[in-house]
Design an enzyme around this catalytic site. Structure first.
Site, PDB file in Angstrom:
ATOM      1  N   CYS A  15     -57.987-119.629  90.798  1.00  0.00           N
ATOM      2  CA  CYS A  15     -57.663-118.120  90.046  1.00  0.00           C
ATOM      3  C   CYS A  15     -56.154-118.195  90.054  1.00  0.00           C
ATOM      4  CB  CYS A  15     -58.061-116.837  90.060  1.00  0.00           C
ATOM      5  SG  CYS A  15     -57.431-115.436  88.853  1.00  0.00           S
TER       6      CYS A  15
ATOM      7  N   CYS B 188     -63.413-116.876  87.743  1.00  0.00           N
ATOM      8  CA  CYS B 188     -62.537-116.571  89.204  1.00  0.00           C
ATOM      9  C   CYS B 188     -63.224-115.173  90.080  1.00  0.00           C
ATOM     10  CB  CYS B 188     -61.578-115.459  88.946  1.00  0.00           C
ATOM     11  SG  CYS B 188     -60.321-114.094  90.490  1.00  0.00           S
TER      12      CYS B 188
ATOM     13  N   LYS C 246     -62.857-118.840  46.084  1.00  0.00           N
ATOM     14  CA  LYS C 246     -62.172-119.227  47.403  1.00  0.00           C
ATOM     15  C   LYS C 246     -61.901-120.797  48.083  1.00  0.00           C
ATOM     16  CE  LYS C 246     -61.367-114.650  47.853  1.00  0.00           C
ATOM     17  NZ  LYS C 246     -62.067-114.868  49.427  1.00  0.00           N
TER      18      LYS C 246
ATOM     19  N   GLU D  17     -56.022-119.084  36.928  1.00  0.00           N
ATOM     20  CA  GLU D  17     -54.677-118.264  37.790  1.00  0.00           C
ATOM     21  C   GLU D  17     -54.619-118.772  39.796  1.00  0.00           C
ATOM     22  OE1 GLU D  17     -54.244-114.235  36.897  1.00  0.00           O
ATOM     23  OE2 GLU D  17     -54.653-114.332  34.865  1.00  0.00           O
TER      24      GLU D  17
ATOM     25  N   CYS E 176     -54.411-114.913  91.287  1.00  0.00           N
ATOM     26  CA  CYS E 176     -54.710-113.954  92.146  1.00  0.00           C
ATOM     27  C   CYS E 176     -55.349-115.071  93.571  1.00  0.00           C
ATOM     28  CB  CYS E 176     -55.814-112.831  91.936  1.00  0.00           C
ATOM     29  SG  CYS E 176     -57.530-113.389  91.795  1.00  0.00           S
TER      30      CYS E 176
END
Ligand code: IVH
Length: 674
Positions: free
Chosen positions: A411, A429, A315, A114, A414
């Site tokens: 960055c 950064c 599986k 199944e 910033c």
């Protein structure tokens, strides 16, 4: 007139039953969705208008019961078990061999094969052919009563049809959300800005565990049978396959993929076939289930732990799909790490819709030779983050729509410089807490459950607080006021009060949680706990040298350096000072009971190359015996272990007249103190 209403309702019910059957059981819809909806709506209207014709087994969606405050518990008369797994042909052969041995027979076995449906296990109890109770699996022994909700699932019959139905019959199977419905549901949820589900299984589980069954009734759920629990007052065939066919005759849904197979060969052929068919199925499966078909053999084999010996799941491997790389975004992590994130044309793979995938770092982009616009292959194993496996070669050439991926030098949040340390794959950064992205995540981390555990301070709230400049550091949380919080979107007086209370409550903590909350690089909860237990006070940790820190379990040179660097930053000390001033406190840490270890009180220094072990392993072995292992030689050093090419540390040890051990000498000590 009355007669014709009754007839109209009966006819509609019959038609809808037939449509349900065609759609779910035979996978062959006979009407359009619009026509189906029209019939359901009409039936609902009639039933509302003429309540005298209400029937508990009506296929209308209006079977929603009262809104519950919680689900009541149901004890399964026969426990609902789980399945063992095999992952390869060899493991399948071993599974079959175990059965042969146990049955003491080499006769070829017949299996009912199944699909392994990826949904939610459910038990349906039919008494005298009527559905009287439905329960989730729960822990296998006790589940939740979801009868009201299950009655809204249109392909579950409320009354069984046909002959020889046992007085009590428990049907077991899986509630799923068909893939097409899942995708449509999520699309609509996205359009309405409401919550979507990550995969059909979560969608099915979330929909079934609704206390208001009217909500479940709106969800496109379906059921497929795969087994039987209680049978009383009747008998069934002695083959599992035949039993499933019988369930189908009584009106219970069964997938079209159930077959009988002989031996490992038959099982593997069915596996291959189902794997190939998987992309065309309208439900998610994560494997195939092999069950010994003869009930007598099932009974003889019995169970081990919580799984039957007569069945196992095989599986399927990870799934792959193709899609297009639309763009690459650069995310800034809590410690400034810049991670490139692939933005993908959404694609359904391995049970979820994937629209983003981490690209890890610049090296990975180079390795994959990726460009924006490429067709890429996405792989996703169950519960694993999706990966880009490769770009498809044919799509790599020629197109003008393709763009290079440019790693930023500043960055994106910033605008600070981005640095990449020699030999490290990660670019960072340099903005530290100046960078809003790092600030937000540092505060989120500070508030997280494992750290200060501030209830109600989730991602969205932190983002709002930082964006509104109400907080810059975790310490600012303690100066927040209700007046500042109430005007914020989605916060009101009640939430503000709750949040402020949680902030007050978090002040009583432990040293380990406080250390963790500071967010020092690579200091997770286990290391934070070790640091607290080793040094006992915050002051001692703050003032510890790299050598001192390296004495702590779990702390190597790199982590020690991160800790020292952290406490050297004036900004961090300021935040700590403000946190303590706000009233954060913890009970005194108890020193671990002094253990009488053979090398307690002795300090070793390891230098040079060891031939038979690594310096790190030697260090751990010495520490396990209670020794301290330091990185530098001083008058407090008791032994220096000198490997090959030992240099300045060896000469310093000679100058200070410290005992020098060869590698063999060290191994002898370790051998004598096992
Ligand atoms: S039989 C005693 N058959 O898998 C055997 N389970 O890992 C019990 N499942 O909780 C289960 N498809 O939810 C069986 N064809 C199938 C299945 C199936 C899916 C689920 C079920 C169970 C879990 C066990």
């Amino acid at each position: 007139m009355t007669e014709s209403i009754a007839q109209q309702i009966a006819a509609l019910r019959q038609q809808i039953h037939a449509h349900n059957n065609a759609y779910y059981t035979r996978d062959a819809p006979t009407v359009t969705d619009a026509e189906y909806d029209r019939q359901i709506r009409l039936l609902r209207e009639l039933e509302e208008k003429y309540p005298e014709y209400a029937a508990t087994d009506s296929p209308s969606l209006s079977v929603g019961g009262p809104v519950l405050s919680s689900f009541s518990k149901i004890r399964h008369e026969i426990p609902m078990l789980s399945l063992g797994n095999v992952y390869s042909e060899t493991e399948l052969n071993e599974f079959i061999e175990r059965i042969h041995n146990r049955l003491n027979s080499t006769q070829e076995l017949t299996f009912c094969v199944e699909p392994k449906l990826d949904g939610l296990a459910i038990s349906l109890l039919y008494e005298h052919g009527k559905l009287t109770r439905a329960a989730t699996r729960g822990d296998g022994s006790i589940g939740e009563d979801v009868t009201h909700n299950v009655k809204t699932i249109t392909n579950i019959p409320h009354t069984l049809q046909g002959d020889n139905i046992p007085e009590r019959l428990e049907v077991r199977g899986e509630v799923i959300m068909p893939i097409a419905d899942f995708l449509a549901f999520n699309q609509q949820a996205t359009n309405n800005d409401s919550k979507s589900f990550v995969n059909p299984r979560n969608a099915a589980a979330g929909s079934l565990r609704q206390l208001d069954s009217n909500i479940t009734a709106q969800r496109p759920l379906a059921f497929y049978s795969y087994g039987i629990g209680i049978i009383e007052g009747g008998s069934l065939a002695d083959s599992h396959y035949q039993r499933l066919q019988q369930l189908k005759e009584w009106g219970l849904p069964l997938t079209a993929e159930v077959t009988l197979q002989k031996g490992a060969k038959g099982c593997l052929a069915a596996y291959q076939q189902l794997l190939e068919k998987r992309p065309t199925l309208n439900y998610e499966i994560d494997g195939i289930v092999y069950k010994i078909d003869a009930i007598a053999l099932q009974e003889q084999l019995g169970f081990v732990a919580r799984a039957p010996r007569w069945a196992t799941a095989h599986k399927f491997p990870a799934q792959e799909e193709q899609t297009t790389l639309l763009d690459v975004e650069f995310q800034v992590g809590r410690t400034g790490a810049i991670t490139p994130v692939a933005i993908l044309q959404p694609v359904f793979v391995g049970g979820v819709t994937v629209s983003r995938a981490s690209l890890h770092n610049a090296d990975e982009i180079a390795r994959l030779e990726l460009k924006i616009g490429h067709t890429v292959i996405i792989r996703r194993a169950a519960d694993v983050i999706p990966q880009i496996v490769k770009a498809i070669a044919d799509t790599k050439t020629g197109s003008e729509t393709q763009k290079d991926i440019i790693f930023p030098v500043k960055c994106p949040v910033c605008d600070s410089e981005i640095e990449r340390i020699e030999g490290e794959a990660i670019a960072r950064c340099t903005g530290g807490l100046y960078c809003a992205a790092q600030r937000k995540q540092a505060i989120k981390y500070f508030a997280s459950r494992k750290a200060m555990n501030i209830d109600g301070l989730g991602v969205k709230v932190v983002e709002q607080l930082v964006d509104e400049h109400l907080i810059n550091t975790p310490a600012d949380l303690f100066t927040l006021t209700a007046e500042q919080l109430i005007p914020l979107e989605r916060i009101g007086a009640k939430k503000a009060e709750k949040l402020l209370n949680a902030i007050q409550q978090c002040k009583q903590t432990t040293l380990a949680k406080f250390i963790l909350a500071l967010g020092i690089r690579e200091v997770g909860d286990a290391t934070a706990k070790n640091l607290a237990e080793h040094f006992l006070t915050l002051d001692a940790i703050q003032n510890a040298s790299i050598e001192d820190l390296e004495q702590v379990d779990d702390v190597g040179a790199i982590v020690a350096k991160h800790i020292v660097t952290f406490f050297r930053q004036p900004h961090n000390l300021e935040v700590i000072h403000a946190l303590l001033a706000a009233g954060i406190q913890w009970p005194e840490v108890q020193a671990k009971a002094e253990q009488k270890l053979p090398l307690a009180g002795k300090t070793f220094v390891l230098t040079g190359t060891l031939a038979h072990t690594s310096r790190n392993d030697a260090k751990q072995a010495l520490q396990a015996l209670g020794a301290k292992v330091s990185g530098s030689v001083s008058k407090n050093t008791d032994y220096v272990v000198a490997g090959e090419s030992a240099g300045s540390k060896l000469s310093k040890a000679q100058d200070l007249d410290i005992t020098i051990l060869s590698e063999d000498g060290l191994l002898n000590i370790l051998k004598d103190n096992p």
